[in-house]
Each structure stands twice: as C-alpha cells, then as structure tokens.
Design a protein around this motif. Structure first.
Motif, PDB file in Angstrom:
ATOM      1  N   GLU A  89       2.961   3.190  13.864  1.00  0.00           N
ATOM      2  CA  GLU A  89       2.457   3.205  15.287  1.00  0.00           C
ATOM      3  C   GLU A  89       2.423   2.060  16.023  1.00  0.00           C
ATOM      4  O   GLU A  89       2.626   1.572  17.167  1.00  0.00           O
ATOM      5  CB  GLU A  89       1.077   3.972  15.426  1.00  0.00           C
ATOM      6  CG  GLU A  89       1.214   5.472  15.077  1.00  0.00           C
ATOM      7  CD  GLU A  89       0.047   6.248  14.888  1.00  0.00           C
ATOM      8  OE1 GLU A  89      -1.133   5.543  15.482  1.00  0.00           O
ATOM      9  OE2 GLU A  89      -0.071   7.241  14.315  1.00  0.00           O
ATOM     10  N   GLU A 132       1.629   5.056   8.332  1.00  0.00           N
ATOM     11  CA  GLU A 132       1.294   5.549   9.700  1.00  0.00           C
ATOM     12  C   GLU A 132       0.784   4.566  10.793  1.00  0.00           C
ATOM     13  O   GLU A 132       1.585   4.300  11.709  1.00  0.00           O
ATOM     14  CB  GLU A 132       0.588   6.914   9.857  1.00  0.00           C
ATOM     15  CG  GLU A 132       1.455   8.076   8.990  1.00  0.00           C
ATOM     16  CD  GLU A 132       2.576   8.517   9.836  1.00  0.00           C
ATOM     17  OE1 GLU A 132       2.817   8.620  10.937  1.00  0.00           O
ATOM     18  OE2 GLU A 132       3.521   8.599   8.962  1.00  0.00           O
ATOM     19  N   GLU A 133      -0.291   3.878  10.277  1.00  0.00           N
ATOM     20  CA  GLU A 133      -0.806   2.858  11.433  1.00  0.00           C
ATOM     21  C   GLU A 133       0.105   1.880  11.709  1.00  0.00           C
ATOM     22  O   GLU A 133       0.186   1.435  12.552  1.00  0.00           O
ATOM     23  CB  GLU A 133      -2.267   2.290  10.810  1.00  0.00           C
ATOM     24  CG  GLU A 133      -3.152   3.660  11.058  1.00  0.00           C
ATOM     25  CD  GLU A 133      -4.688   3.043  10.253  1.00  0.00           C
ATOM     26  OE1 GLU A 133      -4.886   1.806  10.164  1.00  0.00           O
ATOM     27  OE2 GLU A 133      -5.403   3.847   9.785  1.00  0.00           O
ATOM     28  N   SER A 165       0.785  -1.286   0.071  1.00  0.00           N
ATOM     29  CA  SER A 165       0.044   0.117   0.042  1.00  0.00           C
ATOM     30  C   SER A 165       0.978   1.341  -0.017  1.00  0.00           C
ATOM     31  O   SER A 165       1.772   1.258   0.534  1.00  0.00           O
ATOM     32  CB  SER A 165      -0.872  -0.154   1.198  1.00  0.00           C
ATOM     33  OG  SER A 165      -1.482   1.198   1.206  1.00  0.00           O
ATOM     34  N   ASP A 170      -0.768   3.960   0.551  1.00  0.00           N
ATOM     35  CA  ASP A 170      -1.584   5.134   1.319  1.00  0.00           C
ATOM     36  C   ASP A 170      -0.769   5.502   2.572  1.00  0.00           C
ATOM     37  O   ASP A 170      -0.508   4.666   3.257  1.00  0.00           O
ATOM     38  CB  ASP A 170      -2.991   4.216   1.918  1.00  0.00           C
ATOM     39  CG  ASP A 170      -3.898   5.117   2.551  1.00  0.00           C
ATOM     40  OD1 ASP A 170      -3.585   6.243   3.076  1.00  0.00           O
ATOM     41  OD2 ASP A 170      -4.927   4.648   2.452  1.00  0.00           O
ATOM     42  N   PRO A 171      -0.595   6.911   2.854  1.00  0.00           N
ATOM     43  CA  PRO A 171      -0.004   7.333   3.937  1.00  0.00           C
ATOM     44  C   PRO A 171      -0.454   6.970   5.300  1.00  0.00           C
ATOM     45  O   PRO A 171       0.165   6.689   6.289  1.00  0.00           O
ATOM     46  CB  PRO A 171       0.060   8.782   3.860  1.00  0.00           C
ATOM     47  CG  PRO A 171      -0.446   8.940   2.189  1.00  0.00           C
ATOM     48  CD  PRO A 171      -0.999   7.820   1.735  1.00  0.00           C
ATOM     49  N   ASP A 172      -1.849   6.768   5.270  1.00  0.00           N
ATOM     50  CA  ASP A 172      -2.617   6.506   6.466  1.00  0.00           C
ATOM     51  C   ASP A 172      -1.988   4.981   6.865  1.00  0.00           C
ATOM     52  O   ASP A 172      -1.882   4.840   8.000  1.00  0.00           O
ATOM     53  CB  ASP A 172      -4.079   6.512   6.258  1.00  0.00           C
ATOM     54  CG  ASP A 172      -4.391   8.006   6.356  1.00  0.00           C
ATOM     55  OD1 ASP A 172      -3.751   8.830   6.664  1.00  0.00           O
ATOM     56  OD2 ASP A 172      -5.492   8.051   5.720  1.00  0.00           O
ATOM     57  N   ASP A 173      -2.156   4.119   6.020  1.00  0.00           N
ATOM     58  CA  ASP A 173      -1.702   2.811   6.390  1.00  0.00           C
ATOM     59  C   ASP A 173      -0.306   2.642   6.662  1.00  0.00           C
ATOM     60  O   ASP A 173      -0.032   1.969   7.829  1.00  0.00           O
ATOM     61  CB  ASP A 173      -1.744   1.643   4.980  1.00  0.00           C
ATOM     62  CG  ASP A 173      -3.132   1.628   4.616  1.00  0.00           C
ATOM     63  OD1 ASP A 173      -3.950   1.771   5.359  1.00  0.00           O
ATOM     64  OD2 ASP A 173      -3.398   1.041   3.433  1.00  0.00           O
TER      65      ASP A 173
END
Length: 64
Positions: free
Chosen positions: A50, A46-47, A39, A41-44
């Motif tokens: 974290e 980051e998750e 992916s 996707d920057p959100d993926d």
C-alpha cells in the motif's frame, strides 16, 4: 570498543567506527537494505504494498 565493520579500535570522533570509510560502508549497507529484517507477516507485506502504491500514485499525480 571495536569497529563493527573491520574490528579495529574505534575512533572516538567516529564512534563506533574506526574511520570515515567504515562509517560510509555501514551507511551503504543501511541504504542498500542489507540490514533489513525479512518478514513473512501478511500484514507487513500489505502495508508495504500500500505504501509503495501511494508513493507511485502521488508521483504520477505531480505535474512534470
């Protein structure tokens, strides 16, 4: 149905695989990340970062 690893006829007891060996090959692919879908996707990203940081932090806080 054919075995997804070697294309032989599947064994009803090991469906969809034809043998324990092919089932183990498939499991190794899952565990090794061969079936992962990359992916961008920057959100993926980051998750995942974290989650990794949390696991490492918890491991460091545990008494040895």
């Amino acid at each position: 149905m054919s075995c997804p690893i070697c294309q032989r006829k599947s064994d009803p007891e090991l469906r969809p695989f034809c043998s324990k060996r092919c089932a183990d090959v498939d499991l190794a692919k899952w565990l090794g990340g061969s079936y992962a879908i990359p992916s961008n996707d920057p959100d993926d990203i980051e998750e995942a970062l974290e989650a990794t940081e949390n696991v490492l932090r918890e491991a460091m806080e545990r008494p040895h």
